[in-house]
Design a protein around this motif. Sequence first.
Motif, PDB file in Angstrom:
ATOM      1  N   ALA A  23      -5.206  32.708 -26.646  1.00  0.00           N
ATOM      2  CA  ALA A  23      -3.806  32.966 -26.292  1.00  0.00           C
ATOM      3  C   ALA A  23      -3.185  31.761 -25.587  1.00  0.00           C
ATOM      4  O   ALA A  23      -2.022  31.424 -25.821  1.00  0.00           O
ATOM      5  CB  ALA A  23      -3.699  34.212 -25.417  1.00  0.00           C
ATOM      6  N   TYR A  24      -3.956  31.101 -24.731  1.00  0.00           N
ATOM      7  CA  TYR A  24      -3.468  29.902 -24.030  1.00  0.00           C
ATOM      8  C   TYR A  24      -3.137  28.797 -25.032  1.00  0.00           C
ATOM      9  O   TYR A  24      -2.070  28.175 -24.962  1.00  0.00           O
ATOM     10  CB  TYR A  24      -4.532  29.430 -23.042  1.00  0.00           C
ATOM     11  N   ILE A  25      -4.021  28.567 -25.971  1.00  0.00           N
ATOM     12  CA  ILE A  25      -3.797  27.512 -26.963  1.00  0.00           C
ATOM     13  C   ILE A  25      -2.599  27.849 -27.855  1.00  0.00           C
ATOM     14  O   ILE A  25      -1.758  26.994 -28.132  1.00  0.00           O
ATOM     15  CB  ILE A  25      -5.066  27.280 -27.793  1.00  0.00           C
ATOM     16  N   LEU A  26      -2.504  29.093 -28.286  1.00  0.00           N
ATOM     17  CA  LEU A  26      -1.409  29.481 -29.178  1.00  0.00           C
ATOM     18  C   LEU A  26      -0.072  29.631 -28.458  1.00  0.00           C
ATOM     19  O   LEU A  26       0.970  29.657 -29.106  1.00  0.00           O
ATOM     20  CB  LEU A  26      -1.761  30.781 -29.904  1.00  0.00           C
ATOM     21  N   TYR A  53      -0.051  22.920 -19.248  1.00  0.00           N
ATOM     22  CA  TYR A  53      -0.672  22.546 -20.514  1.00  0.00           C
ATOM     23  C   TYR A  53      -1.355  21.184 -20.440  1.00  0.00           C
ATOM     24  O   TYR A  53      -1.560  20.535 -21.467  1.00  0.00           O
ATOM     25  CB  TYR A  53       0.365  22.557 -21.632  1.00  0.00           C
ATOM     26  N   ALA A  54      -1.763  20.744 -19.251  1.00  0.00           N
ATOM     27  CA  ALA A  54      -2.421  19.441 -19.095  1.00  0.00           C
ATOM     28  C   ALA A  54      -3.697  19.312 -19.928  1.00  0.00           C
ATOM     29  O   ALA A  54      -3.915  18.261 -20.539  1.00  0.00           O
ATOM     30  CB  ALA A  54      -2.708  19.173 -17.628  1.00  0.00           C
ATOM     31  N   PRO A  55      -4.558  20.342 -20.005  1.00  0.00           N
ATOM     32  CA  PRO A  55      -5.747  20.177 -20.859  1.00  0.00           C
ATOM     33  C   PRO A  55      -5.401  19.989 -22.341  1.00  0.00           C
ATOM     34  O   PRO A  55      -6.016  19.167 -23.027  1.00  0.00           O
ATOM     35  CB  PRO A  55      -6.527  21.479 -20.654  1.00  0.00           C
ATOM     36  N   LEU A  56      -4.409  20.717 -22.827  1.00  0.00           N
ATOM     37  CA  LEU A  56      -4.002  20.540 -24.225  1.00  0.00           C
ATOM     38  C   LEU A  56      -3.331  19.186 -24.427  1.00  0.00           C
ATOM     39  O   LEU A  56      -3.505  18.548 -25.462  1.00  0.00           O
ATOM     40  CB  LEU A  56      -3.059  21.672 -24.648  1.00  0.00           C
ATOM     41  N   ASP A  57      -2.568  18.743 -23.435  1.00  0.00           N
ATOM     42  CA  ASP A  57      -1.930  17.433 -23.508  1.00  0.00           C
ATOM     43  C   ASP A  57      -2.986  16.334 -23.559  1.00  0.00           C
ATOM     44  O   ASP A  57      -2.848  15.368 -24.309  1.00  0.00           O
ATOM     45  CB  ASP A  57      -1.000  17.240 -22.313  1.00  0.00           C
ATOM     46  N   VAL A  59      -5.987  16.549 -24.826  1.00  0.00           N
ATOM     47  CA  VAL A  59      -6.562  16.555 -26.178  1.00  0.00           C
ATOM     48  C   VAL A  59      -5.587  15.923 -27.167  1.00  0.00           C
ATOM     49  O   VAL A  59      -5.980  15.121 -28.020  1.00  0.00           O
ATOM     50  CB  VAL A  59      -6.933  17.991 -26.610  1.00  0.00           C
ATOM     51  N   MET A  60      -4.299  16.265 -27.050  1.00  0.00           N
ATOM     52  CA  MET A  60      -3.307  15.734 -27.994  1.00  0.00           C
ATOM     53  C   MET A  60      -3.127  14.231 -27.846  1.00  0.00           C
ATOM     54  O   MET A  60      -2.841  13.546 -28.820  1.00  0.00           O
ATOM     55  CB  MET A  60      -1.973  16.447 -27.818  1.00  0.00           C
ATOM     56  N   GLN A  61      -3.292  13.688 -26.641  1.00  0.00           N
ATOM     57  CA  GLN A  61      -3.173  12.247 -26.445  1.00  0.00           C
ATOM     58  C   GLN A  61      -4.341  11.484 -27.061  1.00  0.00           C
ATOM     59  O   GLN A  61      -4.211  10.317 -27.384  1.00  0.00           O
ATOM     60  CB  GLN A  61      -3.085  11.916 -24.961  1.00  0.00           C
ATOM     61  N   GLU A  67      -2.334  16.243 -32.184  1.00  0.00           N
ATOM     62  CA  GLU A  67      -0.922  16.019 -31.859  1.00  0.00           C
ATOM     63  C   GLU A  67      -0.019  16.448 -33.022  1.00  0.00           C
ATOM     64  O   GLU A  67       0.978  17.133 -32.820  1.00  0.00           O
ATOM     65  CB  GLU A  67      -0.686  14.546 -31.530  1.00  0.00           C
ATOM     66  N   ARG A  68      -0.365  16.042 -34.220  1.00  0.00           N
ATOM     67  CA  ARG A  68       0.444  16.413 -35.388  1.00  0.00           C
ATOM     68  C   ARG A  68       0.428  17.931 -35.594  1.00  0.00           C
ATOM     69  O   ARG A  68       1.442  18.531 -35.945  1.00  0.00           O
ATOM     70  CB  ARG A  68      -0.067  15.721 -36.657  1.00  0.00           C
TER      71      ARG A  68
END
Length: 83
Positions: A23-26, A53-57, A59-61, A67-68
Amino acid sequence: MNENNGSKFVRFLFCGIAFLLVAYILSIGPVCASLHTTEGMPPEYVGPVTSFYAPLDWVMQRSYFAERLAVKYTKACGSPFYN
């Protein structure tokens, strides 16, 4: 009987944590889509959203694919910023 209750609790705890992680990721797509305007995200929301959303950020960096995928997901959720 007590061992059976313990295993049910562990199973419930595992499923609950797994559900919260998914749920956090989505949740990043609808949250960003609801906060974005055509000019971008309002400044008062940038700090709290970035912190949450720092952990997801992170990963996206480090992953172009992640990221896409996040950009496409946010766009699919109706963000006017990416349309």
